[in-house]
Scaffold this motif. Structure first.
Motif, mmCIF file in Angstrom:
data_model
loop_
_atom_site.group_PDB
_atom_site.id
_atom_site.type_symbol
_atom_site.label_atom_id
_atom_site.label_comp_id
_atom_site.label_asym_id
_atom_site.label_seq_id
_atom_site.Cartn_x
_atom_site.Cartn_y
_atom_site.Cartn_z
ATOM 1 N N ASP A 127 59.929 -49.717 -39.297
ATOM 2 C CA ASP A 127 61.252 -50.290 -39.740
ATOM 3 C C ASP A 127 60.913 -51.159 -41.032
ATOM 4 O O ASP A 127 60.901 -52.460 -40.754
ATOM 5 N N SER A 128 60.414 -50.564 -42.049
ATOM 6 C CA SER A 128 59.962 -51.154 -43.335
ATOM 7 C C SER A 128 61.134 -51.938 -44.084
ATOM 8 O O SER A 128 60.691 -52.587 -44.998
ATOM 9 N N ARG A 129 62.148 -51.499 -44.078
ATOM 10 C CA ARG A 129 63.146 -52.280 -44.840
ATOM 11 C C ARG A 129 63.001 -51.697 -46.349
ATOM 12 O O ARG A 129 63.502 -52.337 -47.315
ATOM 13 N N ALA B 121 56.641 -55.197 -45.108
ATOM 14 C CA ALA B 121 58.237 -55.051 -45.440
ATOM 15 C C ALA B 121 58.748 -54.923 -44.246
ATOM 16 O O ALA B 121 59.958 -55.471 -43.654
ATOM 17 N N ALA B 122 57.960 -54.470 -43.171
ATOM 18 C CA ALA B 122 58.194 -54.423 -41.664
ATOM 19 C C ALA B 122 58.470 -56.049 -40.967
ATOM 20 O O ALA B 122 59.285 -56.194 -40.132
ATOM 21 N N ARG B 123 57.642 -56.700 -41.243
ATOM 22 C CA ARG B 123 57.439 -58.002 -40.916
ATOM 23 C C ARG B 123 58.433 -59.107 -41.597
ATOM 24 O O ARG B 123 58.924 -60.027 -41.008
ATOM 25 N N TYR B 124 58.434 -59.113 -42.587
ATOM 26 C CA TYR B 124 59.522 -59.993 -43.646
ATOM 27 C C TYR B 124 60.712 -59.146 -44.241
ATOM 28 O O TYR B 124 60.604 -58.266 -45.001
ATOM 29 N N SER B 125 61.830 -59.718 -43.898
ATOM 30 C CA SER B 125 63.146 -59.104 -44.074
ATOM 31 C C SER B 125 63.421 -58.994 -45.720
ATOM 32 O O SER B 125 63.968 -58.298 -46.158
ATOM 33 N N ASN B 126 62.652 -60.205 -46.383
ATOM 34 C CA ASN B 126 62.916 -60.167 -47.782
ATOM 35 C C ASN B 126 61.922 -59.864 -48.587
ATOM 36 O O ASN B 126 61.809 -60.216 -49.794
ATOM 37 N N TYR B 127 61.215 -58.854 -48.006
ATOM 38 C CA TYR B 127 60.000 -58.432 -48.752
ATOM 39 C C TYR B 127 60.311 -57.871 -50.127
ATOM 40 O O TYR B 127 59.623 -57.858 -51.019
ATOM 41 N N GLN B 128 61.223 -56.920 -49.826
ATOM 42 C CA GLN B 128 61.737 -55.991 -51.219
ATOM 43 C C GLN B 128 62.148 -56.980 -52.339
ATOM 44 O O GLN B 128 61.693 -56.898 -53.469
ATOM 45 N N GLU B 129 62.726 -58.094 -52.041
ATOM 46 C CA GLU B 129 63.225 -58.953 -53.019
ATOM 47 C C GLU B 129 61.909 -59.806 -53.658
ATOM 48 O O GLU B 129 62.023 -59.967 -54.730
#
Length: 284
Positions: free
Chosen positions: A100-102, A149-157
């Protein structure tokens, strides 16, 4: 610093981040040693993997004069190491399918395949005997992105902001936010999956290309050339736009001249090279 201390620190910063283990299929193949027939049988036992391998080796990125029709034929013609390298790139994607990499994983893998195909084609256009290594690097170099991205919800940002930095310091922004960056996570995956050392080092340093090129103590022309090929490939496919919606490749603006100087290309040569790559691969 000792290797054991360095490895310990690496585990500390990656604590809580899922690192996919190397699949058992690779272990089975490695146990076969030099028995090509047994290797072919092990791979052929998985029809999905077999079909995917054959599709890849017959793609324009590999530039084979003769089409390959079976796994045993691929093993004989390409050699065990090349086939295992292709398998690892396929199995990495498969192992991350349920993360679940978001982020948009389809977009991520399409961009990785594009970079890999362009990188290997660049090598053939420049008569560099590292097309396979460049292909593997192209697929693996950003493999740390999905796990972060799976570890940090704001990674894409954060990633989008990283690629928008005018100083081109992409990894620095990630490190400031998370205490780790995707190149370090990717390096860890590369080691767990037993990639060749030079590829693992290229993954680790792919956002430090200028430093590696400037460092006279690094007497590894293969590493430096692979990094240059990767940076050219990323720029050709407009990777910042694909991954982070950045319409300017600030990293290339910072290091492009140094990359071209190392590989002996002028700006005009680079444009000709890009035209040749596009003619070979079509749209990417």
């Amino acid at each position: 610093m000792s290797n054991s201390r360095s490895h310990s620190n690496e585990k500390d910063v990656l604590g809580g981040i899922y690192i996919p283990p190397q699949p058992g299929l690779i272990d089975q193949i490695e146990k076969c040693g030099a028995d090509l027939e047994s290797i072919g049988e092990v791979i052929s036992a998985d029809p999905g993997v077999s079909a995917a391998v054959i599709k890849i080796v017959n793609s324009p990125a590999f530039g084979l004069a003769q089409k390959i029709g079976s796994i045993p034929q691929a093993v004989v013609m390409l050699g065990v190491d090349r086939v295992i390298s292709i398998l690892k790139t396929l199995l990495l994607r498969k192992s991350m399918a349920n993360i679940d990499s978001r982020i948009d994983m389809n977009l991520f893998w399409r961009s990785s395949v594009s970079v890999a195909s362009v990188a290997s084609t660049i090598c053939r256009q420049l008569n560099l005997s590292m097309a396979d290594e460049a292909y593997t690097l192209g697929l693996f170099h950003n493999c740390g992105i999905p796990v972060l991205a799976a570890r940090y919800s704001n990674y894409q940002e954060v990633m989008e902001f990283s690629y928008s930095r005018e100083d081109g310091r992409i990894a620095s922004e990630e490190f400031a936010n998370f205490g780790v960056h995707h190149a370090a996570a990717g390096y860890r995956i590369s080691r767990v999956w037993n990639l060749p050392k030079v590829i693992a080092l290229a993954v680790k340093n792919h956002h430090s290309t200028d430093r590696v090129l400037d460092d006279q103590s690094i007497e590894n022309p293969t590493l430096k050339t692979l990094l240059c090929v990767l940076k050219m490939a990323e720029h050709m496919v407009n990777l910042p736009e694909k991954l982070a919606q950045s319409d300017i490749d600030f990293e290339w603006q910072k290091i492009g001249a140094k990359v071209l100087e190392f590989v002996g290309l002028s700006e005009y040569d680079y444009e000709d090279l890009e035209d040749a790559v596009r003619y070979t691969l079509g749209k990417f």
